[in-house]
Design a protein around this motif. Structure first.
Motif, short mmCIF file in Angstrom:
data_model
loop_
_atom_site.label_atom_id
_atom_site.label_comp_id
_atom_site.label_asym_id
_atom_site.label_seq_id
_atom_site.Cartn_x
_atom_site.Cartn_y
_atom_site.Cartn_z
N ALA A 48 9.36 11.67 66.00
CA ALA A 48 8.32 10.86 66.18
C ALA A 48 8.07 10.32 67.62
N THR A 49 6.90 10.24 68.16
CA THR A 49 6.25 10.16 69.38
C THR A 49 6.40 8.35 69.53
N GLU A 50 6.93 7.99 70.66
CA GLU A 50 6.95 6.45 70.55
C GLU A 50 5.61 6.14 71.48
N VAL A 51 5.39 5.03 70.97
CA VAL A 51 3.98 4.26 71.40
C VAL A 51 4.21 2.89 71.37
N GLU A 52 3.88 2.15 72.48
CA GLU A 52 3.98 0.70 72.71
C GLU A 52 2.76 0.06 72.12
N GLN A 53 3.08 -1.17 71.56
CA GLN A 53 1.84 -2.06 70.94
C GLN A 53 0.93 -2.27 71.99
N GLY A 54 -0.30 -2.13 71.61
CA GLY A 54 -1.46 -2.24 72.68
C GLY A 54 -1.79 -1.17 73.37
N GLN A 55 -1.23 0.19 73.29
CA GLN A 55 -1.63 1.34 73.55
C GLN A 55 -2.40 2.10 72.43
N THR A 56 -3.33 2.99 72.93
CA THR A 56 -4.06 3.96 72.09
C THR A 56 -3.62 5.15 72.27
N ALA A 57 -2.67 6.00 71.36
CA ALA A 57 -2.13 7.24 71.15
C ALA A 57 -3.06 8.23 70.49
N THR A 58 -3.02 9.36 71.28
CA THR A 58 -4.24 10.45 70.47
C THR A 58 -3.26 11.81 70.29
N ALA A 59 -3.66 12.67 69.45
CA ALA A 59 -3.15 13.76 69.17
C ALA A 59 -4.00 14.66 68.50
N SER A 60 -3.91 16.05 68.92
CA SER A 60 -4.66 17.23 68.19
C SER A 60 -3.77 17.99 67.52
N ALA A 61 -4.17 18.24 66.23
CA ALA A 61 -3.45 18.91 65.21
C ALA A 61 -4.48 19.80 64.30
N SER A 62 -3.88 20.28 63.19
CA SER A 62 -4.48 20.77 62.34
C SER A 62 -4.30 19.93 60.81
N THR A 63 -5.35 20.23 60.24
CA THR A 63 -5.29 19.58 58.71
C THR A 63 -4.27 20.18 57.98
N GLY A 64 -3.44 19.14 57.49
CA GLY A 64 -2.34 19.44 56.62
C GLY A 64 -1.15 19.11 57.38
N ASP A 65 -1.18 18.85 58.82
CA ASP A 65 0.10 18.58 59.48
C ASP A 65 0.52 17.14 59.22
N TYR A 66 1.71 17.03 59.19
CA TYR A 66 2.30 15.35 59.31
C TYR A 66 2.04 15.09 60.78
N LEU A 67 1.81 13.63 60.97
CA LEU A 67 1.74 13.23 62.46
C LEU A 67 2.84 12.12 62.41
N TYR A 68 3.60 11.89 63.09
CA TYR A 68 4.58 10.73 63.35
C TYR A 68 4.37 10.03 64.78
N TRP A 69 4.49 8.72 64.79
CA TRP A 69 4.72 8.04 65.77
C TRP A 69 5.64 6.83 65.51
N SER A 70 6.10 6.22 66.55
CA SER A 70 7.23 5.20 66.09
C SER A 70 6.70 4.01 67.40
N PHE A 71 6.92 2.96 66.71
CA PHE A 71 6.78 1.36 67.79
C PHE A 71 7.78 0.36 67.34
N PRO A 72 7.97 -0.50 68.38
CA PRO A 72 8.84 -1.55 68.15
C PRO A 72 8.13 -2.86 67.76
#
Length: 269
Positions: A48-72
């Motif tokens: 999972a990609t770490e992202v801080e609160q208040g930030q805007t994370a972006t990602a390019s993927a394919s439909t059907g993929d599972y996308l994961y992020w993590s935050f504290p």
């Protein structure tokens, strides 16, 4: 005059007590200067990609993929997860869903918000929102309450048609928290926040010597450390109650003690 001085001192004490509470009422998020976050997402809990609160994370993927992020998320905060999925021009009806898990990978229910939405055929984008319950500093072992630590966000589409699998899509994720205050405070705290880690054994230098290290899967934490929300407005209300009780005692004593002079007995009595 004495009561006036007491009231002035009490008001000054309340003002000093309310100052830290007002400073602590700001959100616990610590956004970067430009508010931009990572430009990729993981494909599992471990990546999972770490992202801080208040930030805007972006990602390019394919439909059907599972996308994961993590935050504290720390105690006293109510995190809000917002996800926006931008779809291609041509696609069939799709249902998108955002799920949030805590550090023990327990799925956390959304207090309110559109966690699942269906994008009709040709819809350009779909927005999802999940407002979690307030993070508690401590909870019973059998409860499923949100606790301080790392949280995971999973974004995916469900019930896709075969023609939509593999189509390009873009996702945006933003996490913010609102500080709730003393109404959500509890007595007790965790010894350590729920930050998942894995033990990694390093190679022994000789037969009689062995060393080990701990690899942490999440490195983000609040700017002022974990359990930073120890102060709450419960302290202010407790102080106000104590001051009011003291004033009531002083007022009662003043009213009941009398003038302090001995009673004069009229002549001939």
């Amino acid at each position: 005059m004495r009561i006036t001085r007491v009231l002035s001192g009490a008001l000054l004490a309340l003002g000093l007590a309310a100052g830290p509470a007002a400073a602590d009422s700001t959100p616990s998020a610590s956004p970067s200067e430009d508010g931009t976050g990572p430009t990729s997402a993981g494909t599992s809990f471990r990546t999972a990609t770490e992202v801080e609160q208040g930030q805007t994370a972006t990602a390019s993927a394919s439909t059907g993929d599972y996308l994961y992020w993590s935050f504290p998320a720390d105690s006293g905060g109510r995190p809000t997860v917002k996800a926006t999925v931008k779809l291609p021009d041509q696609h069939a009806s799709q249902t998108w869903q955002v799920d949030v898990y805590d550090g023990l990978r327990r799925r956390q229910a959304c207090q309110y918000g559109a966690q699942t939405r269906t994008a009709a055929e040709g819809t350009a984008s779909v927005e999802l929102t999940c407002v979690l319950r307030t993070v508690r500093a401590w909870s019973e072992p059998w409860a499923n309450d949100p606790l301080p630590g790392t949280y995971y966000v999973r974004l995916t589409a469900t019930g896709l048609k075969a023609s939509d699998l593999g189509l390009p899509m873009n996702a945006e994720l933003r996490v913010e928290s609102k500080h709730i205050g003393g109404s959500a405070a509890v007595d007790g705290s965790l010894a350590e926040p729920l930050i998942p880690g894995v033990a990694v054994q390093s190679a022994a230098q000789d037969e009689d010597e062995d060393s080990s290290a701990s690899a942490v899967l999440s490195s983000l934490e609040p700017d002022d450390g974990w359990a930073s929300g120890w102060w709450s407005d419960r302290w202010v209300w407790s102080g106000i109650g104590a001051v009011l009780a003291a004033l009531a005692g002083i007022g009662g004593y003043t009213l009941t003690r009398g003038s302090g002079r001995p009673r004069q007995v009229p002549p001939g009595a």
